[in-house]
Design a protein around this motif. Sequence first.
Motif, mmCIF file in Angstrom:
data_model
loop_
_atom_site.group_PDB
_atom_site.id
_atom_site.type_symbol
_atom_site.label_atom_id
_atom_site.label_comp_id
_atom_site.label_asym_id
_atom_site.label_seq_id
_atom_site.Cartn_x
_atom_site.Cartn_y
_atom_site.Cartn_z
ATOM 1 N N ARG A 18 0.837 -1.216 0.000
ATOM 2 C CA ARG A 18 0.000 0.000 0.000
ATOM 3 C C ARG A 18 0.867 1.260 0.000
ATOM 4 N NH1 ARG A 18 -3.597 -3.801 -1.323
ATOM 5 N NH2 ARG A 18 -4.550 -4.849 0.431
ATOM 6 N N THR A 107 -10.006 -8.249 -8.940
ATOM 7 C CA THR A 107 -9.723 -8.160 -7.507
ATOM 8 C C THR A 107 -9.572 -6.697 -7.101
ATOM 9 O OG1 THR A 107 -8.304 -9.027 -5.736
ATOM 10 C CG2 THR A 107 -7.212 -8.454 -7.813
ATOM 11 N N HIS A 137 -2.438 -12.415 -12.186
ATOM 12 C CA HIS A 137 -3.560 -12.731 -11.293
ATOM 13 C C HIS A 137 -4.470 -13.634 -12.115
ATOM 14 C CE1 HIS A 137 -6.428 -11.993 -7.937
ATOM 15 N NE2 HIS A 137 -7.199 -12.538 -8.851
ATOM 16 N N HIS A 175 -0.027 -16.638 -6.615
ATOM 17 C CA HIS A 175 -0.943 -17.147 -5.576
ATOM 18 C C HIS A 175 -1.891 -18.226 -6.096
ATOM 19 C CE1 HIS A 175 -3.457 -14.152 -7.475
ATOM 20 N NE2 HIS A 175 -2.935 -13.139 -6.831
ATOM 21 N N CYS A 219 -9.936 -13.924 0.744
ATOM 22 C CA CYS A 219 -8.936 -13.302 -0.126
ATOM 23 C C CYS A 219 -9.254 -13.744 -1.540
ATOM 24 C CB CYS A 219 -7.532 -13.761 0.271
ATOM 25 S SG CYS A 219 -7.295 -15.527 -0.019
ATOM 26 N N ASP A 248 1.400 -12.731 -0.735
ATOM 27 C CA ASP A 248 0.189 -11.960 -1.028
ATOM 28 C C ASP A 248 -0.347 -11.319 0.244
ATOM 29 O OD1 ASP A 248 -1.737 -10.777 -2.592
ATOM 30 O OD2 ASP A 248 -2.979 -12.575 -2.789
ATOM 31 N N GLY A 265 -8.327 -10.088 1.239
ATOM 32 C CA GLY A 265 -6.905 -10.023 1.562
ATOM 33 C C GLY A 265 -6.629 -10.572 2.949
HETATM 34 O O1 DOR Z 1 -6.907 -11.076 -1.575
HETATM 35 C C1 DOR Z 1 -6.375 -10.281 -2.333
HETATM 36 N N1 DOR Z 1 -6.066 -9.029 -1.935
HETATM 37 N N2 DOR Z 1 -6.130 -10.650 -3.576
HETATM 38 C C2 DOR Z 1 -5.676 -9.789 -4.505
HETATM 39 O O2 DOR Z 1 -5.493 -10.191 -5.619
HETATM 40 C C3 DOR Z 1 -5.487 -8.372 -4.164
HETATM 41 C C4 DOR Z 1 -5.249 -8.203 -2.752
HETATM 42 C C5 DOR Z 1 -5.352 -6.752 -2.294
HETATM 43 O O3 DOR Z 1 -4.769 -5.891 -2.946
HETATM 44 O O4 DOR Z 1 -5.993 -6.512 -1.289
#
Ligand code: DOR
Length: 344
Positions: A18, A107, A137, A175, A219, A248, A265
């Motif tokens: 982030r 996603t 992805h 992943h 996720c 991930d 996530g």
């Molecule tokens: O679970 C996930 N979270 N999969 C993803 O592909 C993106 C990620 C996110 O950026 O939160």
Amino acid sequence: MTQTLTIRRPDDWHLHLRDGAMLQAVLPHTAAHFARAIIMPNLVPPVVTGADAAAYRDRILDALPSGADFKPLMTLYLTEDTDADDVAAAHASGLITAVKLYPAGATTNSASGVANFDKVAAVLERMAEIGLPLCTHGEVTDANVDIFDREAVFIDRVLNPIRRAHPHLRVVMEHITTRNAVEYVQAHDTNLAATITTHHLVINRNHILAGGIKPHYYCLPVAKREEHRLALRTAATSGDARFFLGTDSAPHTDANKLLPCGCAGCFTAPNTMSILAEVFEQDGALDKLEGFTSLNGPAFYGLPANDATLTLTRTAPSYPGHVDTEEGPVTVFDPDIPLNWSVA
Ligand code: DOR
Ligand code: ZN
């Protein structure tokens, strides 16, 4: 019984850091254990150009705790407008290590991803020429495809045609969550590898849905049936160099997870190494842990393994249940199994 285990310092070949306050809060947890990580570009707005990646790299370096030994390996977010020359220049200067393909809408923050794969053919061909890996992805977004089938359908409909059209393109299936993906990698030994997350080695879809819904286990790609988790475990612990760790780790605040439409996530950065040691020991494969976390990834990316080491000791770990950020708490993934290994 082995009491300590010393391995080359691990790398994380798929990580979400982030930006801003969240970056500041989560980065120390990765930098404490990992020497390098492939940094996902799905910011808002996404990291699309070389200039975006350079600026993001600098923000990451600025957020590092002093004395930390950590190198972010930057990626670009592939769009239908991506400029092949910009990609090639970013690669030539050493700025980027891979390009990330998100099917549009698959996603979190993937709206700028690719809908028409023909439109990225020229960029993919250039990447094949210069040896720049594509991280995928691997889920189709077709509303008619069941969410539990989206990875397997992606392999047939998208990945295999791309690899046939660009046989020299180096691809990392990110992943992976299915036996289908494991078998696809095993069947194609050139220019193909896969990352496996920590959480997909531990949970199956029952953990998310049986006995009450567990948003912190949600996720994407979503965890599948037990037979798929077992196929991932076998692949990860096998020593096959085509499989390596990409956590991930994807932090979202609890406020954003615990919603009627919560974010996808699992945040695993703080306890990944403890969990993996447990998983590999359970499977009688502690001797394969170093390959999975520290050797196979660099080998695929053509980078040296780290010289530094990381030592695990047989002690119950203590790590926080959540990490505080200025935006609110982020819950750490709970593997729901006793853990017996700590990072020294
Ligand atoms: O679970 C996930 N979270 N999969 C993803 O592909 C993106 C990620 C996110 O950026 O939160
Ligand atoms: Zn991711």
